[in-house]
Design a protein around this motif. Sequence first.
Motif, mmCIF file in Angstrom:
data_model
loop_
_atom_site.group_PDB
_atom_site.id
_atom_site.type_symbol
_atom_site.label_atom_id
_atom_site.label_comp_id
_atom_site.label_asym_id
_atom_site.label_seq_id
_atom_site.Cartn_x
_atom_site.Cartn_y
_atom_site.Cartn_z
ATOM 1 N N SER A 74 0.578 -1.412 0.117
ATOM 2 C CA SER A 74 -0.073 0.696 0.077
ATOM 3 C C SER A 74 0.704 1.301 0.391
ATOM 4 C CB SER A 74 -0.730 -0.073 1.288
ATOM 5 O OG SER A 74 -1.825 1.143 1.209
ATOM 6 N N LEU A 75 1.984 1.461 1.228
ATOM 7 C CA LEU A 75 2.499 2.020 0.722
ATOM 8 C C LEU A 75 3.825 2.854 -0.506
ATOM 9 C CD1 LEU A 75 4.405 1.989 4.428
ATOM 10 C CD2 LEU A 75 3.099 3.908 3.793
ATOM 11 N N VAL A 76 4.535 1.451 -1.058
ATOM 12 C CA VAL A 76 4.767 1.459 -2.612
ATOM 13 C C VAL A 76 3.617 2.291 -3.185
ATOM 14 C CG1 VAL A 76 5.402 0.335 -3.942
ATOM 15 C CG2 VAL A 76 6.324 -0.203 -1.541
ATOM 16 N N GLU A 77 2.531 1.395 -3.659
ATOM 17 C CA GLU A 77 1.507 1.750 -3.943
ATOM 18 C C GLU A 77 1.555 3.645 -4.107
ATOM 19 O OE1 GLU A 77 -0.617 -2.038 -5.506
ATOM 20 O OE2 GLU A 77 -1.356 -0.700 -4.349
ATOM 21 N N ASP A 78 1.349 3.643 -3.450
ATOM 22 C CA ASP A 78 1.611 5.069 -2.481
ATOM 23 C C ASP A 78 2.492 6.547 -3.169
ATOM 24 O OD1 ASP A 78 -1.607 5.015 -1.827
ATOM 25 O OD2 ASP A 78 -1.275 4.373 -0.340
ATOM 26 N N GLY A 79 3.656 6.024 -3.168
ATOM 27 C CA GLY A 79 4.420 6.430 -3.623
ATOM 28 C C GLY A 79 5.038 7.365 -2.520
ATOM 29 N N PHE A 80 4.726 6.654 -1.342
ATOM 30 C CA PHE A 80 5.290 6.757 0.309
ATOM 31 C C PHE A 80 6.940 7.334 0.626
ATOM 32 C CE2 PHE A 80 6.656 6.764 4.827
ATOM 33 C CZ PHE A 80 5.629 7.527 5.631
ATOM 34 N N TYR A 81 7.883 5.666 -0.021
ATOM 35 C CA TYR A 81 9.075 5.591 -0.018
ATOM 36 C C TYR A 81 9.451 6.226 -1.382
ATOM 37 C CZ TYR A 81 8.104 1.933 3.128
ATOM 38 O OH TYR A 81 6.906 0.618 3.749
ATOM 39 N N ASP A 82 9.558 7.053 -2.314
ATOM 40 C CA ASP A 82 10.164 7.731 -3.360
ATOM 41 C C ASP A 82 11.087 8.881 -2.428
ATOM 42 O OD1 ASP A 82 9.297 6.387 -4.905
ATOM 43 O OD2 ASP A 82 7.661 6.875 -6.069
ATOM 44 N N GLY A 83 12.311 9.213 -2.786
ATOM 45 C CA GLY A 83 13.414 9.888 -2.115
ATOM 46 C C GLY A 83 13.000 10.266 -1.160
ATOM 47 N N LEU A 84 13.289 8.782 0.004
ATOM 48 C CA LEU A 84 13.068 8.333 0.901
ATOM 49 C C LEU A 84 14.758 8.263 1.079
ATOM 50 C CD1 LEU A 84 10.399 7.620 2.789
ATOM 51 C CD2 LEU A 84 11.037 10.001 2.319
ATOM 52 N N ILE A 85 15.348 8.317 1.845
ATOM 53 C CA ILE A 85 16.901 7.779 2.059
ATOM 54 C C ILE A 85 16.765 6.405 3.060
ATOM 55 C CG2 ILE A 85 17.812 10.102 1.795
ATOM 56 C CD1 ILE A 85 18.472 10.295 4.709
ATOM 57 N N PHE A 86 18.299 5.574 3.173
ATOM 58 C CA PHE A 86 18.306 4.986 4.526
ATOM 59 C C PHE A 86 18.462 5.506 5.208
ATOM 60 C CE2 PHE A 86 17.742 2.075 0.625
ATOM 61 C CZ PHE A 86 16.767 1.159 1.771
ATOM 62 N N HIS A 87 18.075 5.584 6.313
ATOM 63 C CA HIS A 87 19.468 6.878 7.458
ATOM 64 C C HIS A 87 19.969 6.161 8.601
ATOM 65 C CE1 HIS A 87 15.113 5.085 9.126
ATOM 66 N NE2 HIS A 87 15.856 5.090 10.487
#
Length: 213
Positions: A74-87
């Motif tokens: 669900s999060l992937v399909e919403d584009g939630f992770y796009d642009g985030l980092i491995f922090h």
Amino acid sequence: MKKYYQIVLFTVLIVILAACGKETAENKEQETTVNYAEEVTENPIVTITMENDEKIVIELEPKTAPNTVANFISLVEDGFYDGLIFHRVIPGFMIQGGDPDGTGMGGPDYAIKGEFTSNGFENTLTHERGVISMARSQDPDSAGSQFFIMTEQATHLDGDYAAFGKVTEGMETVDEIVAAERAENDKPLEDQKIKTVEVDTKGFDYPEPVIQK
């Protein structure tokens, strides 16, 4: 006679309230689980593309952790992770991402129930190299969007964290990320940025996850 009717009415009300309470409890129990996994014939594939176009390909396991997988998709399909980092990167252990704040404290403003043994859910996927699992706080039902990918085996996590898939391609990319120069808080000095995360559901329509506010 009036007193008799009052007693009867009171008894009827008790029976009605008890029935409603039972129905509410049953509904609440149903709302904590998702029962679709047996219908899945082919596991979904997630592709994480980094800013430098290197990729990490992950096969998710709905039968192992169905609500965790539904939430991740669900999060992937919403584009939630796009642009985030491995922090957070720890050599010999894992890389962690999925925090919109990039601090280790952020999430999607909700949580899901932890699908692991110590939380009453059978999950036999061990935390070996390449396995993806959900990060959480001390609360077993506090996972949201943050996940980590193992770079080495850490079986002490088994039973206490919801593992839900494994890297099938691109462990060399994971190894490059975990080797990044980092600060004292394990955050890379140079952002290890995700460009996009995409999912191939193999034609299966995954349900929305059961969440906890």
